[in-house]
Design a protein around this motif. Structure first.
Motif, PDB file in Angstrom:
ATOM      1  N   LYS A  75       0.796  -1.224   0.000  1.00  0.00           N
ATOM      2  CA  LYS A  75       0.000   0.000   0.000  1.00  0.00           C
ATOM      3  C   LYS A  75       0.836   1.286   0.000  1.00  0.00           C
ATOM      4  CE  LYS A  75      -4.008  -2.244   1.998  1.00  0.00           C
ATOM      5  NZ  LYS A  75      -4.452  -2.814   0.784  1.00  0.00           N
ATOM      6  N   VAL A  76       1.914   1.290  -0.812  1.00  0.00           N
ATOM      7  CA  VAL A  76       2.656   2.535  -0.967  1.00  0.00           C
ATOM      8  C   VAL A  76       1.741   3.550  -1.655  1.00  0.00           C
ATOM      9  CG1 VAL A  76       4.911   1.399  -1.062  1.00  0.00           C
ATOM     10  CG2 VAL A  76       3.690   1.857  -3.186  1.00  0.00           C
ATOM     11  N   GLU A  77       2.053   4.832  -1.484  1.00  0.00           N
ATOM     12  CA  GLU A  77       1.187   5.870  -2.040  1.00  0.00           C
ATOM     13  C   GLU A  77       1.421   6.112  -3.525  1.00  0.00           C
ATOM     14  OE1 GLU A  77       0.990   9.411   0.317  1.00  0.00           O
ATOM     15  OE2 GLU A  77       1.100   8.265   2.169  1.00  0.00           O
ATOM     16  N   TYR A  78       2.652   5.917  -3.989  1.00  0.00           N
ATOM     17  CA  TYR A  78       2.990   6.103  -5.396  1.00  0.00           C
ATOM     18  C   TYR A  78       4.357   5.486  -5.655  1.00  0.00           C
ATOM     19  CZ  TYR A  78       5.927   9.945  -3.730  1.00  0.00           C
ATOM     20  OH  TYR A  78       6.864  10.682  -3.070  1.00  0.00           O
ATOM     21  N   LEU A  79       4.721   5.352  -6.927  1.00  0.00           N
ATOM     22  CA  LEU A  79       6.023   4.797  -7.303  1.00  0.00           C
ATOM     23  C   LEU A  79       6.759   5.787  -8.192  1.00  0.00           C
ATOM     24  CD1 LEU A  79       4.946   1.170  -8.315  1.00  0.00           C
ATOM     25  CD2 LEU A  79       6.069   1.872  -6.189  1.00  0.00           C
ATOM     26  N   VAL A  80       8.066   5.936  -7.971  1.00  0.00           N
ATOM     27  CA  VAL A  80       8.919   6.729  -8.846  1.00  0.00           C
ATOM     28  C   VAL A  80       9.708   5.734  -9.691  1.00  0.00           C
ATOM     29  CG1 VAL A  80      10.773   8.427  -9.015  1.00  0.00           C
ATOM     30  CG2 VAL A  80       9.087   8.591  -7.154  1.00  0.00           C
TER      31      VAL A  80
END
Length: 79
Positions: free
Chosen positions: A27-32
């Motif tokens: 459940k990370v908020e976003y990926l770079v």
């Protein structure tokens, strides 16, 4: 996110898929994608586009993506 490689220097797509699942399930908020830990300085040209496309397809809108565009060659990055 890191970019996994095989011993021959090619991208390890199977490991990449497992890593993406790990981060999505966590459940990370976003990926770079291809940020400084993702080898942005050493992945070039079509291979860079392959990474972005792969991640976009695997994530399939489950979380936001940020495209890392850094590199060691300013003129190359600007193109």
């Amino acid at each position: 996110i890191v970019t996994p490689f095989n011993t021959d220097g090619t991208i390890d797509w199977d490991s990449y898929k497992r890593l993406l699942k790990f981060w999505i399930d966590g459940k990370v908020e976003y990926l770079v994608v291809l940020g400084t830990t993702g080898e942005s300085a050493t992945v070039h040209g079509a291979e860079k586009q392959d990474v972005f496309s792969f991640v976009k397809n695997e994530v399939a809108g489950q979380l936001p993506l940020v495209a890392g565009i850094g590199g060691n060659d300013t003129m190359d990055v600007a193109r």
